[in-house]
Motif scaffolding. Sequence first.
Motif, PDB file in Angstrom:
ATOM      1  N   GLY A   1       0.796  -1.213   0.000  1.00 43.57           N
ATOM      2  CA  GLY A   1       0.000   0.000   0.000  1.00 43.57           C
ATOM      3  C   GLY A   1       0.823   1.254   0.000  1.00 43.57           C
ATOM      4  O   GLY A   1       1.904   1.306  -0.535  1.00 43.57           O
ATOM      5  N   ALA A   2       0.306   2.223   0.641  1.00 46.13           N
ATOM      6  CA  ALA A   2       0.850   3.562   0.610  1.00 46.13           C
ATOM      7  C   ALA A   2       2.313   3.593   0.997  1.00 46.13           C
ATOM      8  O   ALA A   2       3.183   3.359   0.194  1.00 46.13           O
ATOM      9  N   VAL A   3       2.595   3.885   2.219  1.00 42.28           N
ATOM     10  CA  VAL A   3       3.956   3.992   2.702  1.00 42.28           C
ATOM     11  C   VAL A   3       4.113   2.916   3.753  1.00 42.28           C
ATOM     12  O   VAL A   3       3.211   2.675   4.528  1.00 42.28           O
ATOM     13  N   THR A   4       5.265   2.299   3.798  1.00 44.58           N
ATOM     14  CA  THR A   4       5.415   1.176   4.715  1.00 44.58           C
ATOM     15  C   THR A   4       6.424   1.484   5.794  1.00 44.58           C
ATOM     16  O   THR A   4       7.298   2.321   5.639  1.00 44.58           O
ATOM     17  N   SER A   5       6.281   0.761   6.909  1.00 45.89           N
ATOM     18  CA  SER A   5       7.229   0.944   7.988  1.00 45.89           C
ATOM     19  C   SER A   5       8.360  -0.062   7.872  1.00 45.89           C
ATOM     20  O   SER A   5       9.507   0.305   7.778  1.00 45.89           O
TER      21      SER A   5
ATOM     22  N   ALA B   1       1.413   4.312   7.111  1.00 46.34           N
ATOM     23  CA  ALA B   1       1.379   5.759   7.009  1.00 46.34           C
ATOM     24  C   ALA B   1       0.295   6.222   6.049  1.00 46.34           C
ATOM     25  O   ALA B   1      -0.409   5.435   5.442  1.00 46.34           O
ATOM     26  N   ALA B   2       0.192   7.520   5.893  1.00 45.13           N
ATOM     27  CA  ALA B   2      -0.949   8.090   5.206  1.00 45.13           C
ATOM     28  C   ALA B   2      -0.752   8.353   3.724  1.00 45.13           C
ATOM     29  O   ALA B   2      -1.725   8.461   3.016  1.00 45.13           O
ATOM     30  N   GLN B   3       0.440   8.458   3.222  1.00 44.18           N
ATOM     31  CA  GLN B   3       0.626   8.974   1.874  1.00 44.18           C
ATOM     32  C   GLN B   3       1.324   7.984   0.953  1.00 44.18           C
ATOM     33  O   GLN B   3       2.453   7.595   1.194  1.00 44.18           O
ATOM     34  N   ALA B   4       0.654   7.598  -0.140  1.00 47.75           N
ATOM     35  CA  ALA B   4       1.243   6.722  -1.145  1.00 47.75           C
ATOM     36  C   ALA B   4       2.169   7.539  -2.037  1.00 47.75           C
ATOM     37  O   ALA B   4       1.931   8.721  -2.274  1.00 47.75           O
ATOM     38  N   THR B   5       3.213   6.906  -2.516  1.00 49.74           N
ATOM     39  CA  THR B   5       4.104   7.522  -3.497  1.00 49.74           C
ATOM     40  C   THR B   5       4.038   6.717  -4.774  1.00 49.74           C
ATOM     41  O   THR B   5       4.155   5.493  -4.746  1.00 49.74           O
TER      42      THR B   5
ATOM     43  N   VAL C   1      -3.871  -0.227  -4.731  1.00 49.97           N
ATOM     44  CA  VAL C   1      -2.886   0.671  -4.131  1.00 49.97           C
ATOM     45  C   VAL C   1      -3.719   1.680  -3.351  1.00 49.97           C
ATOM     46  O   VAL C   1      -4.530   2.398  -3.932  1.00 49.97           O
ATOM     47  N   THR C   2      -3.563   1.707  -2.039  1.00 53.52           N
ATOM     48  CA  THR C   2      -4.372   2.579  -1.201  1.00 53.52           C
ATOM     49  C   THR C   2      -3.535   3.663  -0.539  1.00 53.52           C
ATOM     50  O   THR C   2      -2.315   3.553  -0.438  1.00 53.52           O
ATOM     51  N   SER C   3      -4.224   4.687  -0.100  1.00 49.45           N
ATOM     52  CA  SER C   3      -3.572   5.801   0.583  1.00 49.45           C
ATOM     53  C   SER C   3      -4.566   6.385   1.562  1.00 49.45           C
ATOM     54  O   SER C   3      -5.763   6.438   1.271  1.00 49.45           O
ATOM     55  N   MET C   4      -4.085   6.826   2.697  1.00 48.98           N
ATOM     56  CA  MET C   4      -4.958   7.504   3.655  1.00 48.98           C
ATOM     57  C   MET C   4      -4.781   9.013   3.561  1.00 48.98           C
ATOM     58  O   MET C   4      -5.367   9.759   4.321  1.00 48.98           O
TER      59      MET C   4
END
Length: 182
Positions: free
Chosen positions: A37-41, A57-61, A106-109
């Motif tokens: 998904g969006a951003v990973t830890s 996290a909240a924002q996909a790249t 592909v998701t984003s918050m």
Amino acid sequence: MAVPVAAVAAAATACGTSGDATKSDGAAAANRPAAPGAVTSSPSMSSPGTSSPTTSAAQATIATATVGNLGQVLVDGQGRTVYLFEKDQGGTSSCTGSCAAVWPPVTSMGKPHAGSGAQASMLGTTSRSDGSTQVTYGGHPLYYFVPDNGVKGSAKGQGLNQFGGGWYVVSPDGKKVEKSGS
């Protein structure tokens, strides 16, 4: 290339019907592999033999990279190939349930971010039937392909016809790439 029935069944069982890895619903989320998904830890092993990142996290790249002989195509912030589904109409996803288990959205918050080579003006989002927010590019909802196993530069889904339509990698100008992936 056909996806083995066992792989599809395992993915469908593991992912449930939502295809949304950005929301946590307790035990169900712990047993469901996180869709890339969006951003990973940090990477985690979600099921035997497949590596999927944990979404946090909240924002996909969305960026571009050279993938095999396909040339410059869209990838996420970790270099994983993303696809469009020809069956989608008007920026709305047609891939839910067992489809989303094999082709996770592909998701984003938050608002998606344009990385190297991607055009910020082409990025957007659309609401999915499960309430999650899917990233779009050039009006096309974007997806991953589970058999790519989150491997940077893999494009095993290129040109497949599954779940009622064709799946293609996406060029930086927002169009499907019709070349063969091999």
